[in-house]
Design an enzyme around this catalytic site. Structure first.
Site, PDB file in Angstrom:
ATOM      1  N   LYS A 115      39.341 -57.248  -6.047  1.00  0.00           N
ATOM      2  CA  LYS A 115      38.428 -56.115  -5.937  1.00  0.00           C
ATOM      3  C   LYS A 115      39.119 -54.809  -5.544  1.00  0.00           C
ATOM      4  O   LYS A 115      38.665 -53.726  -5.928  1.00  0.00           O
ATOM      5  CB  LYS A 115      37.307 -56.434  -4.933  1.00  0.00           C
ATOM      6  CG  LYS A 115      36.325 -57.482  -5.429  1.00  0.00           C
ATOM      7  CD  LYS A 115      35.174 -57.670  -4.454  1.00  0.00           C
ATOM      8  CE  LYS A 115      34.187 -58.704  -4.955  1.00  0.00           C
ATOM      9  NZ  LYS A 115      33.018 -58.835  -4.059  1.00  0.00           N
ATOM     10  N   ASN A 160      33.849 -54.296  -8.231  1.00  0.00           N
ATOM     11  CA  ASN A 160      33.468 -55.671  -8.576  1.00  0.00           C
ATOM     12  C   ASN A 160      32.909 -55.774  -9.979  1.00  0.00           C
ATOM     13  O   ASN A 160      32.557 -56.857 -10.430  1.00  0.00           O
ATOM     14  CB  ASN A 160      32.457 -56.234  -7.564  1.00  0.00           C
ATOM     15  CG  ASN A 160      31.039 -55.763  -7.846  1.00  0.00           C
ATOM     16  OD1 ASN A 160      30.814 -54.586  -8.132  1.00  0.00           O
ATOM     17  ND2 ASN A 160      30.082 -56.665  -7.771  1.00  0.00           N
ATOM     18  N   LYS A 215      29.241 -68.795  -9.893  1.00  0.00           N
ATOM     19  CA  LYS A 215      27.915 -69.048 -10.438  1.00  0.00           C
ATOM     20  C   LYS A 215      27.477 -67.938 -11.395  1.00  0.00           C
ATOM     21  O   LYS A 215      26.394 -68.018 -11.979  1.00  0.00           O
ATOM     22  CB  LYS A 215      26.899 -69.166  -9.293  1.00  0.00           C
ATOM     23  CG  LYS A 215      27.170 -70.324  -8.336  1.00  0.00           C
ATOM     24  CD  LYS A 215      26.114 -70.384  -7.242  1.00  0.00           C
ATOM     25  CE  LYS A 215      26.426 -71.447  -6.203  1.00  0.00           C
ATOM     26  NZ  LYS A 215      26.392 -72.808  -6.783  1.00  0.00           N
ATOM     27  N   THR A 270      35.979 -60.831  -8.737  1.00  0.00           N
ATOM     28  CA  THR A 270      35.854 -61.482  -7.442  1.00  0.00           C
ATOM     29  C   THR A 270      37.234 -61.618  -6.809  1.00  0.00           C
ATOM     30  O   THR A 270      38.213 -61.050  -7.299  1.00  0.00           O
ATOM     31  CB  THR A 270      35.128 -62.836  -7.585  1.00  0.00           C
ATOM     32  OG1 THR A 270      34.870 -63.375  -6.307  1.00  0.00           O
ATOM     33  CG2 THR A 270      35.939 -63.826  -8.413  1.00  0.00           C
ATOM     34  N   GLY A 320      36.545 -57.705   4.889  1.00  0.00           N
ATOM     35  CA  GLY A 320      37.117 -57.788   3.558  1.00  0.00           C
ATOM     36  C   GLY A 320      36.440 -56.842   2.582  1.00  0.00           C
ATOM     37  O   GLY A 320      35.703 -55.924   2.963  1.00  0.00           O
ATOM     38  N   ASP A 332      28.050 -54.515  -5.650  1.00  0.00           N
ATOM     39  CA  ASP A 332      27.804 -55.285  -4.426  1.00  0.00           C
ATOM     40  C   ASP A 332      26.867 -54.541  -3.484  1.00  0.00           C
ATOM     41  O   ASP A 332      26.007 -55.152  -2.844  1.00  0.00           O
ATOM     42  CB  ASP A 332      29.117 -55.572  -3.695  1.00  0.00           C
ATOM     43  CG  ASP A 332      29.880 -56.750  -4.280  1.00  0.00           C
ATOM     44  OD1 ASP A 332      29.240 -57.600  -4.929  1.00  0.00           O
ATOM     45  OD2 ASP A 332      31.098 -56.824  -4.083  1.00  0.00           O
TER      46      ASP A 332
END
Length: 288
Positions: free
Chosen positions: A69, A90, A18, A65, A133, A106
């Site tokens: 990363k 990121n 998005k 993404t 993660g 992030d």
């Protein structure tokens, strides 16, 4: 002479991202002649992609993404200290001389919807974070810096423990098996007044096409804030169950927009419009 400045998001897969909608909305609002694209980049093609983009003076950088990363870090010329500490990048920014700098937006993006609560004084703060993660690394570091005791749950508790040891300095954090939260508990929580509890799904569980997240809300202290970083679907089963149990929630779009805000400033040298009306319009576009 150069062409139109642009940035993009890379990953594999990438069609679901998005980010182009977010950055495109802000570029349109501000009247900036630039664009933001998406680009499918495989693991094997990552180094070649960066080499080509480094030579392009119109390229301002990219968001990164899954699954890049961590893999992209050694390909950077320089790492921002926060990205180096977190161990995940990121956002890549191309400087005027072609230098590639890796950032992690992030962490501040995750904290953005918690700002009001974080401005309060609390006797104790605890975060239960589900997942180990790359996104979880940023969240662990961000919350530890805000004085939270961390309970980090993963399929491999040893990996969770290693992550806590690497990213935090305190010794009172805890690593446990993710399955612990799947079953009911009769634990009697103490008075939570002036305490701040956060429960975060930092895993892909519950995402479209992924297995559901098994979490029993008997593990949630009263008045906990429940936060799911998954963006597809926006309203996950985890968030729905939290609301049914009476907990306030934060969805993944909040973090996505927050981290994009910081990246946009790097790419285009402008502050995105973030007033209430603009954010509402952006959310409507993202949810359409």
């Amino acid at each position: 002479m150069t062409g139109q400045p642009y940035a993009e998001v890379i990953g594999d897969p990438i069609a679901q991202s998005k980010s182009p909608l977010i950055h495109g909305f802000w570029l349109e609002k501000l009247g900036i002649e630039a664009r933001y694209d998406r680009c499918l980049v495989t693991v094997d093609g990552l180094a070649d992609y960066l080499a080509a983009r480094r030579a392009d003076p119109d390229w301002r950088g990219c968001n990164v993404t899954m699954p890049h990363k961590l893999a992209i870090m050694p390909l950077m010329d320089r790492l921002d200290p926060l990205a180096a500490r977190i161990g995940a990048v990121n956002t890549v920014v191309r400087e005027a001389d072609g230098t590639l700098v890796g950032y992690n937006t992030d962490a501040p993006g995750f904290l953005e919807p918690l700002r009001e609560r974080l401005a309060e004084t609390h006797l104790f703060r605890m975060a239960r974070i589900l997942g180990t993660g790359g996104a979880a690394r940023a969240i662990v570091a961000a919350l530890a810096d805000k004085g939270f005791v961390i309970v980090l749950a993963g399929r491999d508790p040893a990996k969770a423990k290693a992550m806590l040891d690497e990213l935090t300095t305190q010794q009172d954090h805890h690593a446990i098996d993710l399955a612990h939260f799947a079953h009911p508990t009769d634990f009697a929580f103490d008075d939570r007044e002036r305490l701040f509890d956060v429960i975060v799904n930092a895993s892909p569980l519950g995402m479209t096409g992924q297995p559901p997240l098994a979490f029993d809300f008997s593990h949630a202290p009263p008045n906990s804030m429940v936060y799911d970083i998954v963006t597809s679907p926006r309203d996950t089963a985890f968030l729905q169950e939290a609301r049914e149990a009476g907990f306030p929630t934060v969805d993944g779009l909040a973090m996505l927009i927050g981290q994009a805000d910081h990246a946009f400033r790097h790419f285009f040298g402008a502050t995105p419009p973030r007033d209430g009306d603009s954010d509402a319009q952006l959310r409507a576009r993202l949810e359409a």
